[in-house]
Motif scaffolding. Structure first.
Motif, PDB file in Angstrom:
ATOM      1  N   MET A 130      25.709  41.824  34.203  1.00  0.00           N
ATOM      2  CA  MET A 130      27.051  41.752  34.856  1.00  0.00           C
ATOM      3  C   MET A 130      27.417  40.305  35.085  1.00  0.00           C
ATOM      4  N   ALA A 131      28.509  40.064  34.727  1.00  0.00           N
ATOM      5  CA  ALA A 131      28.966  38.517  34.975  1.00  0.00           C
ATOM      6  C   ALA A 131      29.689  38.471  36.419  1.00  0.00           C
ATOM      7  N   VAL A 132      29.738  37.408  36.992  1.00  0.00           N
ATOM      8  CA  VAL A 132      30.133  37.310  38.533  1.00  0.00           C
ATOM      9  C   VAL A 132      31.173  36.161  38.099  1.00  0.00           C
ATOM     10  N   ALA A 133      32.228  36.204  38.852  1.00  0.00           N
ATOM     11  CA  ALA A 133      33.084  35.122  39.145  1.00  0.00           C
ATOM     12  C   ALA A 133      33.631  34.759  40.450  1.00  0.00           C
ATOM     13  N   HIS A 134      33.713  33.598  40.609  1.00  0.00           N
ATOM     14  CA  HIS A 134      34.019  33.033  42.099  1.00  0.00           C
ATOM     15  C   HIS A 134      35.632  32.743  42.281  1.00  0.00           C
ATOM     16  N   GLY A 135      36.096  32.955  43.352  1.00  0.00           N
ATOM     17  CA  GLY A 135      37.530  32.681  43.449  1.00  0.00           C
ATOM     18  C   GLY A 135      37.622  31.838  44.879  1.00  0.00           C
ATOM     19  N   SER A 136      39.004  31.361  45.248  1.00  0.00           N
ATOM     20  CA  SER A 136      39.065  30.806  46.354  1.00  0.00           C
ATOM     21  C   SER A 136      40.675  30.518  46.801  1.00  0.00           C
ATOM     22  N   CYS A 137      40.893  30.374  48.018  1.00  0.00           N
ATOM     23  CA  CYS A 137      42.514  29.719  48.338  1.00  0.00           C
ATOM     24  C   CYS A 137      42.566  28.439  48.024  1.00  0.00           C
ATOM     25  N   LEU A 138      43.811  28.101  47.895  1.00  0.00           N
ATOM     26  CA  LEU A 138      44.033  26.490  47.504  1.00  0.00           C
ATOM     27  C   LEU A 138      43.299  25.527  48.351  1.00  0.00           C
ATOM     28  N   CYS A 139      43.148  25.826  49.924  1.00  0.00           N
ATOM     29  CA  CYS A 139      42.399  24.802  50.530  1.00  0.00           C
ATOM     30  C   CYS A 139      40.892  24.921  50.559  1.00  0.00           C
ATOM     31  N   LYS A 140      40.455  26.108  49.864  1.00  0.00           N
ATOM     32  CA  LYS A 140      38.953  26.374  49.611  1.00  0.00           C
ATOM     33  C   LYS A 140      38.184  26.648  50.795  1.00  0.00           C
ATOM     34  N   LYS A 141      38.894  27.187  52.032  1.00  0.00           N
ATOM     35  CA  LYS A 141      38.377  27.651  53.188  1.00  0.00           C
ATOM     36  C   LYS A 141      37.957  28.987  53.079  1.00  0.00           C
ATOM     37  N   VAL A 142      38.524  29.936  52.097  1.00  0.00           N
ATOM     38  CA  VAL A 142      38.362  31.306  51.979  1.00  0.00           C
ATOM     39  C   VAL A 142      37.868  31.439  50.476  1.00  0.00           C
ATOM     40  N   THR A 143      36.578  31.658  50.236  1.00  0.00           N
ATOM     41  CA  THR A 143      36.024  31.784  49.171  1.00  0.00           C
ATOM     42  C   THR A 143      35.144  33.311  49.035  1.00  0.00           C
ATOM     43  N   TYR A 144      35.313  33.816  47.698  1.00  0.00           N
ATOM     44  CA  TYR A 144      34.809  35.139  47.301  1.00  0.00           C
ATOM     45  C   TYR A 144      34.229  35.331  46.063  1.00  0.00           C
ATOM     46  N   GLU A 145      33.447  36.402  45.812  1.00  0.00           N
ATOM     47  CA  GLU A 145      32.761  36.565  44.415  1.00  0.00           C
ATOM     48  C   GLU A 145      33.120  38.009  43.926  1.00  0.00           C
ATOM     49  N   VAL A 146      33.162  38.009  42.621  1.00  0.00           N
ATOM     50  CA  VAL A 146      33.639  39.355  42.322  1.00  0.00           C
ATOM     51  C   VAL A 146      32.916  39.854  40.979  1.00  0.00           C
ATOM     52  N   ASP A 147      32.193  41.067  40.738  1.00  0.00           N
ATOM     53  CA  ASP A 147      31.628  41.386  39.730  1.00  0.00           C
ATOM     54  C   ASP A 147      32.494  41.818  38.676  1.00  0.00           C
ATOM     55  N   LEU A 148      32.418  41.342  37.469  1.00  0.00           N
ATOM     56  CA  LEU A 148      33.208  41.606  36.464  1.00  0.00           C
ATOM     57  C   LEU A 148      32.502  42.602  35.458  1.00  0.00           C
ATOM     58  N   PRO A 149      33.062  43.138  34.611  1.00  0.00           N
ATOM     59  CA  PRO A 149      34.669  43.094  34.326  1.00  0.00           C
ATOM     60  C   PRO A 149      35.689  43.896  35.303  1.00  0.00           C
ATOM     61  N   PHE A 150      36.775  43.508  35.115  1.00  0.00           N
ATOM     62  CA  PHE A 150      37.804  44.218  36.141  1.00  0.00           C
ATOM     63  C   PHE A 150      37.765  45.576  35.422  1.00  0.00           C
ATOM     64  N   GLU A 151      38.299  46.602  36.388  1.00  0.00           N
ATOM     65  CA  GLU A 151      38.554  48.117  36.041  1.00  0.00           C
ATOM     66  C   GLU A 151      39.816  47.929  35.064  1.00  0.00           C
ATOM     67  N   ARG A 152      40.590  47.291  35.847  1.00  0.00           N
ATOM     68  CA  ARG A 152      42.232  47.173  35.125  1.00  0.00           C
ATOM     69  C   ARG A 152      42.490  45.484  35.493  1.00  0.00           C
ATOM     70  N   PHE A 153      43.257  45.207  34.609  1.00  0.00           N
ATOM     71  CA  PHE A 153      43.989  43.564  34.625  1.00  0.00           C
ATOM     72  C   PHE A 153      45.231  43.700  34.359  1.00  0.00           C
ATOM     73  N   MET A 154      46.416  43.552  34.988  1.00  0.00           N
ATOM     74  CA  MET A 154      47.583  43.789  34.495  1.00  0.00           C
ATOM     75  C   MET A 154      48.543  42.408  35.206  1.00  0.00           C
ATOM     76  N   TYR A 155      49.717  42.718  34.553  1.00  0.00           N
ATOM     77  CA  TYR A 155      50.876  41.912  35.034  1.00  0.00           C
ATOM     78  C   TYR A 155      51.940  43.007  35.690  1.00  0.00           C
ATOM     79  N   CYS A 156      52.528  42.456  36.796  1.00  0.00           N
ATOM     80  CA  CYS A 156      53.411  43.586  37.528  1.00  0.00           C
ATOM     81  C   CYS A 156      54.605  42.745  37.624  1.00  0.00           C
ATOM     82  N   HIS A 157      55.783  43.288  37.354  1.00  0.00           N
ATOM     83  CA  HIS A 157      57.116  42.740  37.358  1.00  0.00           C
ATOM     84  C   HIS A 157      57.961  43.325  38.297  1.00  0.00           C
ATOM     85  N   CYS A 158      57.306  44.168  39.341  1.00  0.00           N
ATOM     86  CA  CYS A 158      58.262  44.645  40.227  1.00  0.00           C
ATOM     87  C   CYS A 158      58.510  43.573  41.210  1.00  0.00           C
ATOM     88  N   THR A 159      59.653  43.828  42.037  1.00  0.00           N
ATOM     89  CA  THR A 159      60.617  43.048  42.885  1.00  0.00           C
ATOM     90  C   THR A 159      59.620  42.539  43.921  1.00  0.00           C
TER      91      THR A 159
END
Length: 135
Positions: free
Chosen positions: A1-30
């Motif tokens: 299982m792959a792991v990806a890391h993520g963060s906010c712009l200032c890098k003070k909030v960080t996380y990791e997530v096991d991949l793959p995503f169950e769903r991955f989509m674009y949402c155009h709702c208002t």
């Protein structure tokens, strides 16, 4: 299982997530357009056990739109960047793809609320492309 890391712009909030995503989509709702300030949101979805905060969880604030059954978001209180959040029923965690620091090695499978897309939205394949800001 792959792991990806993520963060906010200032890098003070960080996380990791096991991949793959169950769903991955674009949402155009208002609502997603308002929340992102862009033509659509790009979100991956995982089960709660596939997500872990690494730092800065105390800086995360949640907002649930009162009149919406499902819409909510979380953001870093220091820089305002959207960060992952659990769905209201707790069954999934929504991962804003733009907060990932690494390639999730999958691509969106669907576009939802296409009928709600912004009237100014233009398919990127029709536009000029630059590697950086043009002079």
């Amino acid at each position: 299982m792959a792991v990806a890391h993520g963060s906010c712009l200032c890098k003070k909030v960080t996380y990791e997530v096991d991949l793959p995503f169950e769903r991955f989509m674009y949402c155009h709702c208002t609502r997603c357009r308002k929340a992102t300030g862009s033509p659509h949101a790009a979100n991956g979805f995982v089960k709660p056990e596939a997500f872990r905060w690494l730092s800065g969880e105390n800086l995360v604030k949640r907002y649930d739109l009162p009149e919406a059954k499902r819409f909510g978001l979380q953001f870093c209180t220091n820089c305002g960047s959207k960060v992952p959040h659990p769905t209201r029923d707790g069954s999934r965690v929504v991962i804003p793809a733009g907060s990932l620091d690494e390639d999730p090695e999958s691509r969106p499978q669907a576009i939802v609320f296409w009928g709600s897309r912004a009237p100014w939205f233009t398919d990127c394949s029709e536009m000029k492309k630059f590697e950086e800001m043009p002079q």
